[in-house]
Design a protein around this motif. Structure first.
Motif, mmCIF file in Angstrom:
data_model
loop_
_atom_site.group_PDB
_atom_site.id
_atom_site.type_symbol
_atom_site.label_atom_id
_atom_site.label_comp_id
_atom_site.label_asym_id
_atom_site.label_seq_id
_atom_site.Cartn_x
_atom_site.Cartn_y
_atom_site.Cartn_z
ATOM 1 N N VAL A 260 4.175 10.069 1.260
ATOM 2 C CA VAL A 260 4.084 9.384 0.008
ATOM 3 C C VAL A 260 4.718 8.018 0.076
ATOM 4 N N ASP A 261 5.934 8.018 0.855
ATOM 5 C CA ASP A 261 6.347 6.562 1.228
ATOM 6 C C ASP A 261 5.529 5.791 1.990
ATOM 7 N N ALA A 262 5.151 6.293 3.080
ATOM 8 C CA ALA A 262 4.198 5.305 3.816
ATOM 9 C C ALA A 262 3.293 4.854 3.285
ATOM 10 N N LEU A 263 2.508 5.629 2.737
ATOM 11 C CA LEU A 263 1.224 5.323 2.227
ATOM 12 C C LEU A 263 1.447 4.289 0.980
ATOM 13 N N THR A 264 2.238 4.840 0.279
ATOM 14 C CA THR A 264 2.710 3.817 -0.798
ATOM 15 C C THR A 264 2.991 2.311 -0.489
ATOM 16 N N SER A 265 3.617 2.332 0.612
ATOM 17 C CA SER A 265 4.107 0.749 0.831
ATOM 18 C C SER A 265 2.852 0.367 1.671
ATOM 19 N N TYR A 266 2.250 1.032 2.221
ATOM 20 C CA TYR A 266 0.949 0.582 3.135
ATOM 21 C C TYR A 266 -0.019 -0.103 2.071
ATOM 22 N N ILE A 267 -0.424 0.658 0.971
ATOM 23 C CA ILE A 267 -1.084 0.265 -0.318
ATOM 24 C C ILE A 267 -0.709 -0.952 -0.706
ATOM 25 N N ARG B 55 1.632 18.549 4.220
ATOM 26 C CA ARG B 55 2.148 17.446 3.557
ATOM 27 C C ARG B 55 1.173 16.906 2.696
ATOM 28 N N ILE B 56 -0.135 16.630 3.153
ATOM 29 C CA ILE B 56 -1.120 16.275 2.351
ATOM 30 C C ILE B 56 -2.419 17.094 2.577
ATOM 31 N N ALA B 57 -3.382 16.867 1.784
ATOM 32 C CA ALA B 57 -4.692 18.127 1.769
ATOM 33 C C ALA B 57 -5.258 17.687 3.075
ATOM 34 N N PRO B 58 -6.375 18.623 3.555
ATOM 35 C CA PRO B 58 -7.022 18.555 4.609
ATOM 36 C C PRO B 58 -8.291 17.522 4.449
ATOM 37 N N VAL B 59 -8.089 16.238 4.360
ATOM 38 C CA VAL B 59 -9.011 15.205 4.137
ATOM 39 C C VAL B 59 -9.402 14.681 5.472
ATOM 40 N N ALA C 139 -2.421 -2.643 -11.428
ATOM 41 C CA ALA C 139 -3.488 -2.286 -10.513
ATOM 42 C C ALA C 139 -2.805 -1.629 -9.388
ATOM 43 N N LYS C 140 -1.800 -1.959 -8.627
ATOM 44 C CA LYS C 140 -1.205 -1.534 -7.663
ATOM 45 C C LYS C 140 -0.668 -0.096 -7.771
ATOM 46 N N ARG C 141 -0.169 0.148 -8.914
ATOM 47 C CA ARG C 141 0.150 1.495 -9.580
ATOM 48 C C ARG C 141 -0.839 2.557 -9.517
ATOM 49 N N THR C 142 -1.983 1.932 -10.154
ATOM 50 C CA THR C 142 -3.149 2.728 -10.326
ATOM 51 C C THR C 142 -3.733 3.151 -9.102
ATOM 52 N N VAL C 143 -4.103 2.349 -8.232
ATOM 53 C CA VAL C 143 -4.755 2.480 -6.962
ATOM 54 C C VAL C 143 -3.708 3.441 -6.374
ATOM 55 N N THR C 144 -2.391 3.278 -6.018
ATOM 56 C CA THR C 144 -1.650 4.351 -5.217
ATOM 57 C C THR C 144 -1.807 5.355 -5.904
ATOM 58 N N GLU C 145 -1.810 5.897 -7.202
ATOM 59 C CA GLU C 145 -1.527 7.178 -7.828
ATOM 60 C C GLU C 145 -2.926 7.649 -7.465
ATOM 61 N N ILE C 146 -3.943 7.128 -7.834
ATOM 62 C CA ILE C 146 -5.304 7.811 -7.585
ATOM 63 C C ILE C 146 -5.670 8.281 -6.047
ATOM 64 N N ILE C 147 -4.999 7.375 -4.947
ATOM 65 C CA ILE C 147 -5.256 7.813 -3.531
ATOM 66 C C ILE C 147 -4.405 8.927 -3.541
ATOM 67 N N LEU C 148 -3.123 8.907 -3.853
ATOM 68 C CA LEU C 148 -2.048 9.837 -3.486
ATOM 69 C C LEU C 148 -2.485 11.329 -4.016
ATOM 70 N N THR C 149 -2.824 11.166 -5.455
ATOM 71 C CA THR C 149 -3.504 12.313 -6.175
ATOM 72 C C THR C 149 -4.397 12.909 -5.511
ATOM 73 N N GLY C 150 -5.398 12.035 -4.809
ATOM 74 C CA GLY C 150 -6.601 12.649 -4.333
ATOM 75 C C GLY C 150 -6.377 13.262 -2.806
ATOM 76 N N ILE C 151 -5.363 13.209 -2.045
ATOM 77 C CA ILE C 151 -4.841 13.755 -1.169
ATOM 78 C C ILE C 151 -3.664 14.809 -1.190
ATOM 79 N N GLY C 152 -3.577 15.033 -2.527
ATOM 80 C CA GLY C 152 -2.351 16.147 -2.875
ATOM 81 C C GLY C 152 -0.968 15.895 -2.703
ATOM 82 N N ALA C 153 -0.850 14.388 -2.425
ATOM 83 C CA ALA C 153 0.465 13.948 -2.195
ATOM 84 C C ALA C 153 1.111 13.801 -3.725
#
Length: 235
Positions: free
Chosen positions: A104-111, A166-170, A210-224
């Motif tokens: 969550v922290d790593a991908l949030t920062s990266y995005i 820690r995340i879904a098997p994507v 926009a940043k919050r929305t993009v981050t939430e959608i991606i993290l939700t999609g991978i089960g974070a």
């Protein structure tokens, strides 16, 4: 390389005695390279590699063409430097994969960083996109080495997160492609976004949303746990 007539060893026009100090030379060189790279990004983004000329770039940078060739002997050398410049900025953004093992922290920062780069360096992103759209005639070797190695290292991290539950098997590759496509959309299609926003670029509040929305959608999609990422995006 021989010096252009009327220039000193920095490639700058010869000036008064004060400009001969080493500190001044270094400052002049750094500023010239900054101006050249900025102008080159803009011209390559507008005209592509084939359409751009070093004369156009020198004119945009406000320096003599001979001075540009002192730093970058050929158009291809300058083009590769522009491409490497934006890619190195993207690499720095991906340090979050190494600095934080929490997905969550790593991908949030990266995005978040990738979104910021799209806003701050839109022309660099467009140069990269144009090169790829034309099947990378200049930087194919770069894709097959630097980009491939970098991607493999990040895929390994994502697979470890999956193995740890820690995340879904994507598919890690497609997760990265999705992040790249989404974040770079804000650079490559910034005119479209501005048009749909009443003819104005996104303001600070809109961009944060926009940043919050993009981050939430991606993290939700991978089960974070996207609820944690939304708070961290603005910090």
């Amino acid at each position: 390389m021989s010096e252009a007539r009327g220039t000193d060893e920095t490639g700058e026009p010869a000036r008064g005695q004060g400009s001969e100090r080493p500190g001044n030379r270094g400052a002049i060189r750094a500023e010239n390279e900054r101006l050249i790279l900025k102008a080159a990004e803009e011209v390559f983004a507008e005209s592509g590699f084939r359409g751009a000329t070093t004369g156009m770039i020198a004119e945009r940078a406000g320096i003599p063409k001979a001075n540009l060739h002192y730093y970058f002997p050929t158009k291809e050398a300058l083009y590769r430097r522009v491409v490497e410049h934006i890619f190195n900025i993207w690499l720095d953004a991906a340090n979050s994969f190494d600095e934080n093992d929490d997905p969550v922290d790593a991908l949030t920062s990266y995005i978040s960083k990738k979104m910021d780069i799209s806003r701050e360096h839109p022309t660099g992103s467009k140069v990269w996109a144009n090169e790829i759209l034309h099947r990378a005639p200049v930087i194919q070797d770069y894709l097959e080495t630097t980009l491939r190695d970098w991607t493999a290292s990040r895929v390994a991290v994502i697979r470890r997160w999956i193995a740890d539950g820690r995340i879904a098997p994507v598919d890690p590759h497609h997760l990265l492609y999705m992040i790249w496509a989404t974040t770079q959309h804000y650079a490559d299609f910034n005119h479209q976004i501005a048009t749909l926003n009443g003819g104005h670029p996104l303001d600070e509040e809109q961009f944060a949303s926009a940043k919050r929305t993009v981050t939430e959608i991606i993290l939700t999609g991978i089960g974070a746990r996207a609820d944690r990422s939304a708070d961290k995006t603005d910090t």
